[in-house]
Design a protein around this motif. Sequence first.
Motif, PDB file in Angstrom:
ATOM      1  N   PHE A 394      -1.985  -1.705  -9.319  1.00  0.00           N
ATOM      2  CA  PHE A 394      -3.174  -1.511 -10.153  1.00  0.00           C
ATOM      3  C   PHE A 394      -3.160  -0.135 -10.818  1.00  0.00           C
ATOM      4  CE2 PHE A 394      -4.969  -4.982  -7.538  1.00  0.00           C
ATOM      5  CZ  PHE A 394      -5.494  -5.773  -8.552  1.00  0.00           C
ATOM      6  N   ALA A 395      -2.692   0.883 -10.097  1.00  0.00           N
ATOM      7  CA  ALA A 395      -2.624   2.226 -10.678  1.00  0.00           C
ATOM      8  C   ALA A 395      -1.708   2.241 -11.894  1.00  0.00           C
ATOM      9  CB  ALA A 395      -2.141   3.233  -9.639  1.00  0.00           C
ATOM     10  N   GLY A 396      -0.639   1.453 -11.858  1.00  0.00           N
ATOM     11  CA  GLY A 396       0.254   1.367 -13.008  1.00  0.00           C
ATOM     12  C   GLY A 396      -0.411   0.744 -14.219  1.00  0.00           C
ATOM     13  N   LEU A 397      -1.393  -0.133 -13.978  1.00  0.00           N
ATOM     14  CA  LEU A 397      -2.126  -0.737 -15.086  1.00  0.00           C
ATOM     15  C   LEU A 397      -3.053   0.272 -15.751  1.00  0.00           C
ATOM     16  CD1 LEU A 397      -3.163  -4.202 -13.577  1.00  0.00           C
ATOM     17  CD2 LEU A 397      -1.252  -3.722 -15.114  1.00  0.00           C
ATOM     18  N   ALA A 402      -6.949   4.142  -9.675  1.00  0.00           N
ATOM     19  CA  ALA A 402      -6.477   5.059  -8.637  1.00  0.00           C
ATOM     20  C   ALA A 402      -7.467   6.176  -8.355  1.00  0.00           C
ATOM     21  CB  ALA A 402      -5.125   5.656  -9.052  1.00  0.00           C
ATOM     22  N   GLY A 403      -8.663   6.069  -8.932  1.00  0.00           N
ATOM     23  CA  GLY A 403      -9.601   7.184  -8.878  1.00  0.00           C
ATOM     24  C   GLY A 403     -10.005   7.626  -7.497  1.00  0.00           C
ATOM     25  N   SER A 404     -10.200   6.705  -6.552  1.00  0.00           N
ATOM     26  CA  SER A 404     -10.764   7.075  -5.260  1.00  0.00           C
ATOM     27  C   SER A 404      -9.731   7.407  -4.195  1.00  0.00           C
ATOM     28  CB  SER A 404     -11.656   5.939  -4.744  1.00  0.00           C
ATOM     29  OG  SER A 404     -10.889   4.757  -4.523  1.00  0.00           O
ATOM     30  N   TRP A 405      -8.490   7.009  -4.394  1.00  0.00           N
ATOM     31  CA  TRP A 405      -7.538   7.111  -3.291  1.00  0.00           C
ATOM     32  C   TRP A 405      -6.227   7.813  -3.644  1.00  0.00           C
ATOM     33  CZ3 TRP A 405      -2.935   4.818  -4.538  1.00  0.00           C
ATOM     34  CH2 TRP A 405      -2.972   3.871  -5.567  1.00  0.00           C
ATOM     35  N   PHE A 406      -5.887   7.944  -4.923  1.00  0.00           N
ATOM     36  CA  PHE A 406      -4.569   8.480  -5.250  1.00  0.00           C
ATOM     37  C   PHE A 406      -4.460   9.968  -4.929  1.00  0.00           C
ATOM     38  CE2 PHE A 406      -1.108   9.968  -7.992  1.00  0.00           C
ATOM     39  CZ  PHE A 406      -0.125   9.048  -7.659  1.00  0.00           C
ATOM     40  N   ARG A 438       4.990  15.083  -7.568  1.00  0.00           N
ATOM     41  CA  ARG A 438       4.559  14.666  -8.893  1.00  0.00           C
ATOM     42  C   ARG A 438       4.609  13.152  -8.942  1.00  0.00           C
ATOM     43  NH1 ARG A 438       9.778  16.034 -12.878  1.00  0.00           N
ATOM     44  NH2 ARG A 438      11.087  14.289 -12.176  1.00  0.00           N
ATOM     45  N   ALA A 439       4.010  12.568  -9.969  1.00  0.00           N
ATOM     46  CA  ALA A 439       4.078  11.117 -10.174  1.00  0.00           C
ATOM     47  C   ALA A 439       4.387  10.855 -11.637  1.00  0.00           C
ATOM     48  CB  ALA A 439       2.768  10.451  -9.778  1.00  0.00           C
ATOM     49  N   ARG A 440       5.270   9.912 -11.872  1.00  0.00           N
ATOM     50  CA  ARG A 440       5.670   9.570 -13.231  1.00  0.00           C
ATOM     51  C   ARG A 440       5.508   8.072 -13.443  1.00  0.00           C
ATOM     52  NH1 ARG A 440      10.857  12.916 -15.073  1.00  0.00           N
ATOM     53  NH2 ARG A 440       9.393  13.853 -16.554  1.00  0.00           N
ATOM     54  N   LEU A 441       5.226   7.721 -14.670  1.00  0.00           N
ATOM     55  CA  LEU A 441       5.014   6.326 -15.034  1.00  0.00           C
ATOM     56  C   LEU A 441       6.270   5.786 -15.704  1.00  0.00           C
ATOM     57  CD1 LEU A 441       2.734   4.159 -14.985  1.00  0.00           C
ATOM     58  CD2 LEU A 441       2.241   4.817 -17.352  1.00  0.00           C
TER      59      LEU A 441
END
Length: 481
Positions: A394-397, A402-406, A438-441
């Motif tokens: 879902f975060a990829g969408l 991802a607001g509450s947990w990422f 870091r995180a990348r898409l």
Amino acid sequence: MEWFTSSDYWLSRLVFQRGLAAVYLIAFLTAALQGRALLGERGLTPVPRFLERMPFRRSPSLFHLHYSDRFFVCCAWLGAALSAALLVGAADRAPLAVAMVAWLVLWLLYLSIVNVGQVWYGFGWESLLLESGFLAVFLGNEHTAPPVLILWLLRWLLFRVEFGAGLIKIRGDRCWRDLTCLYYHHETQPMPGPLSWFFHHLPRPLHRAEVAANHVAQLIVPVLLFTPQPVASVAAGIIVVTQLWLVASGNFSWLNWLTILLALPAVDGRRAADVLGLPRPPALAAPPVWYEVVVLAATALVLVLSYWPARNLLSGRQLMNYSFNPLHLVNTYGAFGSISRSRQEVVIQGTGDAVLTPDTVWKDYEFRGKPGDVRRMPRQYAPYHLRLDWMMWFAGLSPAYAGSWFTPLIGKLLVSDRATVKLLRATPFPGTPPTHLRARLYLYRFTTPAERRATGAWWHRTLLSEFLPPVRLEDHGSSRT
């Protein structure tokens, strides 16, 4: 009342109840093994914080009375133990009232978990398990023949699952109407399975035939569940076959297996027993009056609560996977009203370098089910539910999912939190925690057959953008929670 029960469905009830106990067992094991990291006092979305702002009437749960991580895990393991007992037939060896109480306790325990589960338990199959489990309370055991009213309510539930899913598709994405959705779905579904690559590469005419068959199975066949036998049994069989096709092509937790189980009470158990060479059930005494009264009351309750789901089916603004009451008694279902045309994956990376430079080497964190390493074949995990992996899809969408947990997840990985790391397949920092994350898409697509032969890779990925810039522990306050 002779019309009240029917021994013709004794075998159907037996298989349904044992199967439902197995699904409950998997659900409680998922809670026991993942609950502390996701929902615990130091989890990604702690239950105590949720309870502070959520009144009991909106989210009834035992945990309003008391919450601790130990109590949560004890409830989960108690549910698993009781499920295992029912799976091996304990309810059939107990008096009718005791069997009903056992099923009711299972329902109450799982309801308590779902109602504090927040985003991790926001899936349609949670409500489906609760609604099925509630009806199972009134199915009785081998001391009485199955009550006809509850058998019909199970068909009504299956009808809503299938017909609701069919309507949401026809009313939704255009690709369902032009029969092209499966050009993309096997590749972009939340968690592909080991055969998904092969399904994706089936000829396009076959994909179109799959979609057309799906429309028949979900929009026409469910109506036949309410016809006389043997037509109803044939309809149930078609639903079972289509669900097994979905089991083979992807990972959808216990959704498909539970749908298969719901089809079984529509099968004429007497004829099935004759085909299988099984003995007929012994003559059963008339059910006690108190049991008839309880079943009639439960039926009346479900019929009253069915008004809202039935109205939703007829609405042009059909809701998908929605509960109209906090007890999840009669719900509306449906999935994949829209289909993604491309797959975007959030990849979390870390480094042990104290100072970042252009030469810094970043290493990927690997999840159990979601795509990561392009050379790793997708795995089969369903009916077990990998909740974090699903939320990463879902975060990829959209980052909004991802607001509450990422952010808390990044904080936990920066300190190599043991409970959180157990949710992953592998961490590139098994000893010392990383200095930066870091995180990348990335854009992921299945390799072509030629690429697969040349590289051995199942996926090809292309960098799209930065999802989260490099962060350090010192800059990440939530990591200390």
